[in-house]
Design a protein around this motif. Structure first.
Motif, PDB file in Angstrom:
ATOM      1  N   ARG A 168       0.887  -0.976   0.030  1.00 22.72           N
ATOM      2  CA  ARG A 168      -0.118  -0.098  -0.081  1.00 22.72           C
ATOM      3  C   ARG A 168       0.900   1.367  -0.009  1.00 22.72           C
ATOM      4  NH1 ARG A 168      -5.203  -0.455   3.613  1.00 22.72           N
ATOM      5  NH2 ARG A 168      -3.662  -0.238   5.404  1.00 22.72           N
ATOM      6  N   PRO A 169       1.863   1.472   0.808  1.00 22.78           N
ATOM      7  CA  PRO A 169       2.690   2.553   0.745  1.00 22.78           C
ATOM      8  C   PRO A 169       3.200   2.918  -0.234  1.00 22.78           C
ATOM      9  CG  PRO A 169       3.205   1.404   2.884  1.00 22.78           C
ATOM     10  CD  PRO A 169       2.432   0.597   2.092  1.00 22.78           C
ATOM     11  N   LEU A 224       0.633   3.834  -3.050  1.00 23.64           N
ATOM     12  CA  LEU A 224       0.069   5.354  -2.689  1.00 23.64           C
ATOM     13  C   LEU A 224       1.526   6.432  -3.272  1.00 23.64           C
ATOM     14  CD1 LEU A 224      -1.617   5.002   0.813  1.00 23.64           C
ATOM     15  CD2 LEU A 224      -2.637   5.087  -1.428  1.00 23.64           C
ATOM     16  N   ALA A 225       2.366   6.005  -2.847  1.00 19.46           N
ATOM     17  CA  ALA A 225       3.575   6.880  -3.464  1.00 19.46           C
ATOM     18  C   ALA A 225       3.719   6.934  -4.888  1.00 19.46           C
ATOM     19  CB  ALA A 225       4.939   6.292  -3.008  1.00 19.46           C
ATOM     20  N   ILE A 251       1.026   6.602  -6.841  1.00 19.62           N
ATOM     21  CA  ILE A 251      -0.048   7.430  -7.487  1.00 19.62           C
ATOM     22  C   ILE A 251       0.297   8.791  -7.163  1.00 19.62           C
ATOM     23  CG2 ILE A 251      -2.567   7.854  -6.938  1.00 19.62           C
ATOM     24  CD1 ILE A 251      -2.766   5.193  -5.859  1.00 19.62           C
ATOM     25  N   ASP A 252       1.082   9.101  -5.955  1.00 17.56           N
ATOM     26  CA  ASP A 252       1.264  10.510  -5.552  1.00 17.56           C
ATOM     27  C   ASP A 252       2.200  10.996  -6.572  1.00 17.56           C
ATOM     28  OD1 ASP A 252       0.664  12.744  -3.855  1.00 17.56           O
ATOM     29  OD2 ASP A 252       2.826  12.407  -3.097  1.00 17.56           O
ATOM     30  N   HIS A 253       3.316  10.338  -7.004  1.00 10.42           N
ATOM     31  CA  HIS A 253       4.138  10.897  -8.067  1.00 10.42           C
ATOM     32  C   HIS A 253       3.787  10.609  -9.384  1.00 10.42           C
ATOM     33  CE1 HIS A 253       6.693  10.291  -4.194  1.00 10.42           C
ATOM     34  NE2 HIS A 253       6.412  11.500  -4.401  1.00 10.42           N
ATOM     35  N   ARG A 261     -11.684  11.446  -7.049  1.00  7.45           N
ATOM     36  CA  ARG A 261     -11.871  12.077  -8.376  1.00  7.45           C
ATOM     37  C   ARG A 261     -10.361  13.160  -8.170  1.00  7.45           C
ATOM     38  NH1 ARG A 261     -13.209  17.316  -7.008  1.00  7.45           N
ATOM     39  NH2 ARG A 261     -14.166  18.010  -4.794  1.00  7.45           N
ATOM     40  N   GLY A 262     -10.328  13.664  -9.489  1.00  8.17           N
ATOM     41  CA  GLY A 262      -9.354  14.569  -9.458  1.00  8.17           C
ATOM     42  C   GLY A 262      -8.211  13.631 -10.069  1.00  8.17           C
ATOM     43  N   ALA A 263      -6.961  14.552  -9.729  1.00  5.75           N
ATOM     44  CA  ALA A 263      -5.511  13.932 -10.443  1.00  5.75           C
ATOM     45  C   ALA A 263      -5.433  12.643  -9.744  1.00  5.75           C
ATOM     46  CB  ALA A 263      -4.534  14.833 -10.071  1.00  5.75           C
ATOM     47  N   ASP A 264      -5.701  12.356  -8.561  1.00 10.63           N
ATOM     48  CA  ASP A 264      -5.172  11.237  -7.873  1.00 10.63           C
ATOM     49  C   ASP A 264      -6.105   9.934  -8.420  1.00 10.63           C
ATOM     50  OD1 ASP A 264      -3.242  11.488  -5.890  1.00 10.63           O
ATOM     51  OD2 ASP A 264      -4.862  12.938  -5.231  1.00 10.63           O
TER      52      ASP A 264
END
Lengths: 366, 124
Positions: free
Chosen positions: A48-49, A52-53, A55-57, A86-89
């Motif tokens: 998961r981390p 998520l990282a 996706i964030d980048h 929704r949105g960028a993520d």
């Protein structure tokens, strides 16, 4: 030991053995479940981390680097998150799923033999906003399974697919979709679906016309006013009421004149129990428009049945106290202070169920 | 840096929100049900709480109201993060004492921005 006792002993031993075997099986299954859950928890904590990282980048390659069970866990987390974002993520998550081949599998899944898979695929494509799947989702509006049809409509609405408005309304008319699902889809698509909605106001199916009229009002589509004014005389009662309701939201002074004329006709009709829907809708719509030209006919409607009188009173109150009819009726202590309009203008609680003097039904008055 | 309590029964969502807020430099405490969330709020006295509405044991609304009745938490900002999108729900949320209301599906970046805005309002 007699033969009968021997048989009984064997049966008892067999039953006890079966019971023990069942208990052992339950314990084993529980243990395995806990083991799998613990192993999954370890994998989730690891994956998961990193997911998520990535996706964030917006690092699709990093997210796609998972293999085997880690890849399965990453995909299940992504699928669980997708409808909630929704949105960028969300877009980044959708790219991760596309890179991992999940989107392509969902597109293929729309024609799967399994209804559950077709439904899941439709939901996923909608959540991921895969516009390339619009045609496939529109085709699913004809699916033999109701759950798939609704999932397709929801997905099309979520994607804002303007091209889907006409087929969604057609599916509504044929009762392939429930009204709330179709309406929500069209509302989510928004004003981009206006051309198809305007077209649907002339649809041969009365159900489609009624819902289209309501949606025109909800979406604030002012170009629909002219057609809605024609629908005030529609052959179908529900379509008439929907059109009037929409006009209440959209109309101006010219619409008020149309509605006043129709309410005059409605009041001239002999009252029959249960058919005052159009009158109530007209009175309510005139209140929303708020044009003073409606005051005389609304004042006349105060003598109507409960629901009509209450709607007329509420509308008169919202049009404002500038007209003499209000002041005359609202004077405290006068005989008419128990009328709904007086009650509203004087700030009293007023409801037809509370019993007001005007508009008493003929049967109750006799 | 602020201490933020995130309460949501969806572990993946909690992890995402916590990740975003930690990226923004905040310290994050996570709980997965209303009862645990309220206990954590009392124990940790966070600078801000992000609350889901529909949760086991205590709903987000009940947690929010309980916080408002607790002197130490009465002024702690609360952001409701919920799928309850009806107008009446929003009204109920604010009536219960929420400072902001974010609808799911939501943008985690927007949530992080709103957290900063709400924290900015209360900082001296």
């Amino acid at each position: 030991m007699t033969g009968g006792a021997g048989v009984l002993y064997v049966v008892l031993v067999a039953m006890a053995s079966l019971l023990v075997a069942m208990c052992v099986a339950i314990l084993v299954i529980r243990g395995l479940r806990q083991l799998f859950a613990a192993r999954r928890a370890v994998l989730v904590a690891e994956v998961r981390p990193r997911l998520l990282a990535s996706i964030d980048h917006d690092d699709v390659a990093a997210a796609a680097a998972f293999t085997g069970r880690r890849d399965a866990v990453a995909q299940s987390i992504s699928l669980a998150l997708l409808p909630k974002l929704r949105g960028a993520d969300r877009d980044a998550l959708a790219r991760v799923l596309r890179f991992g081949g999940v989107i392509d599998r969902a597109v293929a899944g729309l024609t799967s033999r399994s209804a559950a898979r077709r439904e899941r695929s439709a939901e996923l494509l909608g959540a991921a906003g895969v516009t390339a799947a619009v045609d496939g989702l529109v085709a699913r509006l004809d699916d033999r399974d109701g759950g798939v049809r609704m999932a397709a409509a929801r997905a099309l609405g979520r994607m804002g697919a303007a091209a889907a408005v006409a087929p969604v309304l057609a599916a509504l008319g044929d009762r392939r979709l429930p009204a709330n699902t179709a309406s929500m889809a069209v509302l989510r698509i928004g004003p981009a679906g206006a051309p198809a909605l305007l077209q649907a106001l002339g649809d041969p199916n009365h159900h489609t016309r009624a819902v289209a009229a309501e949606l025109c009002g909800s979406l604030g589509l002012t170009p629909s006013v002219e057609r809605l004014e024609l629908m005030v005389d529609d052959a179908d009662a529900a379509a008439r009421v929907s059109a009037v309701g929409a006009l209440g939201r959209l109309g101006g002074p010219s619409t008020a004149a149309v509605l006043v004329g129709r309410l005059v006709l409605e009041l001239a009709r002999p009252a029959r129990r249960g058919d005052d829907g159009l009158g109530v809708a007209l009175a309510t719509a005139l209140g929303y428009i708020g044009h003073p030209s409606a005051v005389p006919v609304l004042t006349e409607a105060l003598a109507g049945r409960h629901r009509l009188a209450f709607a007329a009173a509420t509308s008169l109150a919202s049009i404002g106290p500038a007209n003499p009819a209000h002041k005359r009726r609202a004077r405290p202590g006068s005989r008419s202070t128990s009328s709904p309009v007086s009650a509203i203008l004087l700030g009293r609680t007023c409801h037809p169920a509370a019993g007001v003097e005007v508009g008493v039904e003929p049967s109750a008055a006799s | 840096m602020a201490k933020i309590l995130v309460v949501d029964d969806d572990p993946d969502l909690c992890a995402l929100v916590a990740f975003k807020l930690e990226q923004a430099g905040h310290e994050v405490v996570v709980e997965h049900d209303g009862e645990g969330g309220l206990a954590a709020a009392v124990a940790e006295v966070p600078d801000l709480v992000v609350l889901d509405w529909m949760m086991p044991r205590l709903t987000g609304l009940e947690v929010c109201m309980a916080m408002r009745d607790t002197p130490a938490l009465a002024r702690t900002p609360v952001i409701l993060l919920t799928a309850n999108s009806q107008e009446a729900d929003v009204e109920r949320g604010f009536a219960a004492g929420a400072d902001d209301y974010i609808l799911k599906p939501f943008s985690p970046r927007e949530l992080a921005t709103r957290v900063d805005v709400v924290l900015g309002r209360i900082s001296p």
